[in-house]
Motif scaffolding. Sequence first.
Motif, mmCIF file in Angstrom:
data_model
loop_
_atom_site.group_PDB
_atom_site.id
_atom_site.type_symbol
_atom_site.label_atom_id
_atom_site.label_comp_id
_atom_site.label_asym_id
_atom_site.label_seq_id
_atom_site.Cartn_x
_atom_site.Cartn_y
_atom_site.Cartn_z
ATOM 1 N N ARG A 352 0.658 -0.407 0.810
ATOM 2 C CA ARG A 352 -0.164 -1.491 -0.101
ATOM 3 C C ARG A 352 0.218 -1.513 -1.309
ATOM 4 N NH1 ARG A 352 -5.320 -2.544 -1.384
ATOM 5 N NH2 ARG A 352 -5.741 -0.281 -1.680
ATOM 6 N N VAL A 375 -8.897 1.858 -7.797
ATOM 7 C CA VAL A 375 -9.512 0.856 -6.859
ATOM 8 C C VAL A 375 -10.971 0.630 -7.072
ATOM 9 C CG1 VAL A 375 -8.054 1.627 -4.865
ATOM 10 C CG2 VAL A 375 -10.315 2.757 -5.370
ATOM 11 N N THR A 448 -7.216 3.753 0.781
ATOM 12 C CA THR A 448 -6.048 3.606 -0.142
ATOM 13 C C THR A 448 -5.407 5.207 -0.151
ATOM 14 O OG1 THR A 448 -6.992 2.083 -1.602
ATOM 15 C CG2 THR A 448 -5.245 3.119 -2.370
ATOM 16 N N GLU A 451 -3.247 5.762 2.949
ATOM 17 C CA GLU A 451 -2.119 5.062 2.728
ATOM 18 C C GLU A 451 -1.093 5.391 1.968
ATOM 19 O OE1 GLU A 451 -3.532 1.097 1.881
ATOM 20 O OE2 GLU A 451 -3.810 0.406 3.997
ATOM 21 N N VAL A 481 -6.445 9.212 -6.642
ATOM 22 C CA VAL A 481 -7.281 7.861 -6.395
ATOM 23 C C VAL A 481 -8.572 7.792 -6.821
ATOM 24 C CG1 VAL A 481 -7.509 6.079 -4.403
ATOM 25 C CG2 VAL A 481 -5.853 7.618 -4.445
ATOM 26 N N LEU A 500 -5.258 -1.576 -8.776
ATOM 27 C CA LEU A 500 -5.469 -2.413 -7.590
ATOM 28 C C LEU A 500 -6.365 -3.416 -7.459
ATOM 29 C CD1 LEU A 500 -4.241 0.080 -5.105
ATOM 30 C CD2 LEU A 500 -2.893 -0.879 -6.681
#
Length: 672
Positions: A352, A375, A448, A451, A481, A500
């Motif tokens: 992504r 994120v 996230t 992935e 993350v 993102l």
Amino acid sequence: MAEQRRAAEADPIARVLPLLPLPHLDRVFDYLIPHDLDADARPGVRVRVRFAGRLVDGFLLSRVATSDHRGKLGWLDRVVSGEVVLTDEIVELADEVATRYAGTRADVLRLAVPPRHARVEAETPRVTGVPPVPEMDYAAWVRYRHGENFLEALGAGRTVRAAWQALPGEDWPRRLAELAAAVASTDRAAVLVVPDQRDLDRVLAACVDVSGADHVVGLAAGLGPAERYRRWLAALRGSARIVVGTRAAVFAPTPRIGLLVVWDDGDDLHCEPRSPYPHTREVAALRAHAMGASVVIAGHARTAETQALVEAGWAHDLVPSRDVLRAWAPKVTALADSDQALARDPAARAARLPAIAFAAARTALGAGHGVLVQVPRRGYVPALACGKCRASARCRRCNGPLALPSSGGPDGAAVPACRWCGVADATHRCHACGARSLRAVVVGAGRTAEELGRAFPGVPVVISGGTDVKAVAPEGAALVVSTVGAEPVAPGGYGAALLLDGWALLGRADLRAAEETMRRWLTASALVRSFADGGQVVVVADSGIPTVQALVRWDPVGHARTEVEERAEVGFPPAVHMAAVDGGSAAVAELIEATHLPEGAEVLGPVPLPPGERLPFSADTPEPDDVHRMLIRVARTRGRELGLALRQAQATRTARRANGPLRVQMDPPKIG
């Protein structure tokens, strides 16, 4: 009997401020001081008095020889403690804050003075001397325009007011510790206010390293009542000349205050959620003005309010030159068309990430550096929409939003569930078109991380956010993350940062959406190594958006200047001062009628507030059915006048025993 008690011989009248919630009782009352309480009844002590037939807490503000009250005076019931906890400076500050924010002194003093702990008061206070002159890193400050002059003025005891724009990669806790130590070495106090516990820990450790543990205390709500009161007393008694804390620390009663610092004033944690809702930056400015102290508003980003202070000449810029900034900043790249970029690169699509972001992460990991992935939401897939018509997926039971709480159940199938009532809906159909398919509106930190783990096998993946916020990232190559505001610090800096879903931050229906997005992006990007060391930042957002352009240029001052100009055009703070009055329609109208508005005041509304926009009035006050909001707008020079008028109007209203709760907020952070 009480009538036969003997009063104190000298100045037998105590002027007491009872801590009462009603605005019309926000005034001083006179009481007789019994002879046996004469020694302890000093200005600034806690007392108990009988008011309307019940005992209430209060503060003794002063003693006088005579009273203007013509009736019979009651007696001071008792002195709770002989410790003078309310200084003249804090009394004056509480009155100014109450006027500025249309509140009561009792509410402000509840924020400023912590509850008493008798055992701590009985402890022998520690004795400390003046801390030594610190070793200043002058080279670090010379990187900023007029930095050397700023240090000289601060060390000489002159009043300086600065808006400091910290460089990316700057050891800002150490810089703040140096400023505090320089002031403390001249036998004055310094108060450093930060948004949260993570920042507090970093600044406190730096201050201890520079000045020594004996001269520094940290104040935060997370401390137990005894420890918090112990540290607060150390600041009051002058044994700790450097105070580091969260928002309530701005009221720390340090004698001879010389410096007030507010770090990251755009963080909403600086907004007090309790009445009268003061902001740390404004309280610091009021206190610095009253006491002639220096004040520094610092951060990687800049708010429109701070820029307005600079443009008014109240504060001066402390910013790096463009050459220095280019040497310290990472390279920032914006992706204007992320969907096409994903379609062209199968490997990047699996993670992504657009190809440029994927390459930046791979390069940083290959060099042994960590990669920060920011994120906007926590969770797995926190928002779903119809896969056919894109209508928001809603719960059939309560109309709440549907989300995917995890990657799937025991059989591997992910079941959407309502975020409000928690009911799963395995057979969901779109209410608009009847389709069964669902798509992710925004992807959370959990999804996230999953992935990225598949796209970069063998690389550790760390999640920071929610109830598990990491303070420090692991050393070496790792994927971190993080939700916005929970970014851990990486030793030596991250090799890359991937920002993102920028549209989720920029697309919020909020006056401060652009400013807040810029602050979040700069905070994360400042943790990345410089471009000379290979540092890269990739923001997934349209490069034509002004906020994205400002990030690419690393221009927080220019972005704040634009925000000020745009708000001036539409008449929003900080170009003006604005009061928001929330309550039942009748109560709002009654308050406005009782208010002597300043010249030129403009009344907007009222408009109904939907349930999602309402804040609770108090734990014991039922919310009215028809909550409305009225906005009152005045020129920037008349903010204090408006606050005073609303303060007096609330007193008039409660004196008439008016019904219905009301909330008054000056310059609210969110204008709904």
